[in-house]
Design a protein around this motif. Structure first.
Motif, short mmCIF file in Angstrom:
data_model
loop_
_atom_site.label_atom_id
_atom_site.label_comp_id
_atom_site.label_asym_id
_atom_site.label_seq_id
_atom_site.Cartn_x
_atom_site.Cartn_y
_atom_site.Cartn_z
N TYR A 14 0.48 -1.05 -0.01
CA TYR A 14 -0.45 -0.13 -0.36
C TYR A 14 1.11 1.37 0.10
O TYR A 14 1.92 1.11 0.61
CB TYR A 14 -0.46 -0.06 1.07
CG TYR A 14 -1.61 -0.96 1.49
CD1 TYR A 14 -3.15 -1.05 0.52
CD2 TYR A 14 -1.62 -1.76 1.99
CE1 TYR A 14 -4.09 -1.98 0.61
CE2 TYR A 14 -2.48 -3.32 2.29
CZ TYR A 14 -3.68 -2.89 1.49
OH TYR A 14 -4.42 -4.48 1.40
N LYS A 15 0.04 2.47 -0.70
CA LYS A 15 0.77 3.53 -0.10
C LYS A 15 1.36 4.33 0.39
O LYS A 15 1.92 5.25 1.07
CB LYS A 15 0.37 3.99 -1.38
CG LYS A 15 0.85 4.11 -3.27
CD LYS A 15 -0.13 4.83 -4.29
CE LYS A 15 0.58 4.05 -5.59
NZ LYS A 15 -0.10 4.37 -6.81
N SER A 16 -0.25 4.12 1.58
CA SER A 16 -0.66 4.69 2.53
C SER A 16 -1.48 3.53 3.18
O SER A 16 -3.12 3.01 2.83
CB SER A 16 -1.01 5.85 2.12
OG SER A 16 -2.40 6.04 1.91
N SER A 75 9.44 -3.06 -1.26
CA SER A 75 9.52 -1.69 -2.47
C SER A 75 10.86 -2.24 -3.36
O SER A 75 10.80 -1.68 -4.32
CB SER A 75 10.21 -0.26 -1.80
OG SER A 75 9.08 -0.35 -0.32
N GLN A 80 8.89 0.62 -5.94
CA GLN A 80 8.44 1.40 -5.83
C GLN A 80 8.49 1.41 -4.58
O GLN A 80 8.43 0.51 -3.71
CB GLN A 80 7.40 1.66 -6.95
CG GLN A 80 6.06 0.32 -6.17
CD GLN A 80 4.88 0.07 -7.55
OE1 GLN A 80 5.04 0.33 -8.32
NE2 GLN A 80 3.34 -0.27 -6.36
#
Length: 239
Positions: A14-16, A75, A80
């Motif tokens: 997840y990004k956040s 990551s 990413q």
């Protein structure tokens, strides 16, 4: 949703925290049933030597990267950024988000004084807590606790019994509450009520919360040695 296999465990990226909540818990249709467990290097290493731990983690429907060691590996492999999602931060954010839609919540675990304090604090924040109970119950009382949770109508249940007891309880309780989302939260209530001090923001900002805990509790040295082992396994492509 991207996932990465870390030591035999598929972990979602997840990004956040809000992205996790919006895609995997509080979806437009309502609360998405399931079981969330935090994945960190210690759990990865434990799962690689104990098949019961591995089996327990694999049963969860939502495995997220709680430790920096896990999010770092993810990551690198995805090329990413993957957010590290501390379990206590996810739980606090989820509680606040649940208040926006009046989602019923049940708290289980910790000492009576701690869970009661957490209950009162959440009510003051507008969270719809429909029940709570401390974690001091025997195996013979487990079914009674499950019935109490089922009868409460809760759609979000957080369980603070410590691993692996909390996960084993959750999977049993899920049989009676198939439309509920469960989350194992360990010592989160203690942190939330400030009965246990979390690492200062400066340590958290540079992902050194583990170092603060080690400095505060030198007896954790044997547990923290798993970090060294974990990164050795990563460098030798065993994780």
């Amino acid at each position: 949703m991207n996932s990465v296999n870390v030591g035999g465990i598929d972990v979602l990226a997840y990004k956040s925290i809000d992205e996790l909540i919006d895609t995997s818990i509080l979806v437009p249709e309502g609360v998405k049933p399931g079981v969330a467990v935090a994945i960190n290097p210690e759990k990865v290493m434990a799962a690689n030597v104990d098949q019961q731990v591995m089996s327990t983690l694999q049963q969860a429907t939502l495995r997220y990267p709680d430790g920096i060691g896990v999010s770092y590996v993810m990551s690198k492999r995805l090329k990413q950024p993957v957010a590290r999602i501390p379990g206590c931060e996810l739980w606090e954010r989820l509680m606040l988000r649940s208040a926006e839609n009046n989602v019923p919540v049940f708290l289980l675990g910790a000492k009576e004084s701690v869970v009661h304090e957490a209950y009162k604090k959440l009510l003051a924040q507008g969270v719809n807590v429909v029940g709570y109970r401390n974690g001091y119950f025997s195996a013979s009382e487990e079914q009674q606790v499950i019935e109490e949770i089922a009868n409460s109508g809760a759609k979000l249940v957080s369980v603070a019994l410590g691993s692996p007891r909390q996960e084993l309880f959750i999977f049993e309780c899920q049989k009676s509450c198939p439309s509920t989302f469960f989350m194992g939260v360990g010592g989160t209530y203690d942190v939330f009520t400030e009965n246990v001090k979390r690492a200062p923001a400066a340590f958290r900002a540079v992902n050194l919360e583990w170092l603060y805990r080690l400095l505060s509790q030198p007896t954790r040295i044997l547990r923290q040695s798993n970090l060294i082992k974990y990164f050795y396994y990563y460098l030798t492509k065993k994780v």
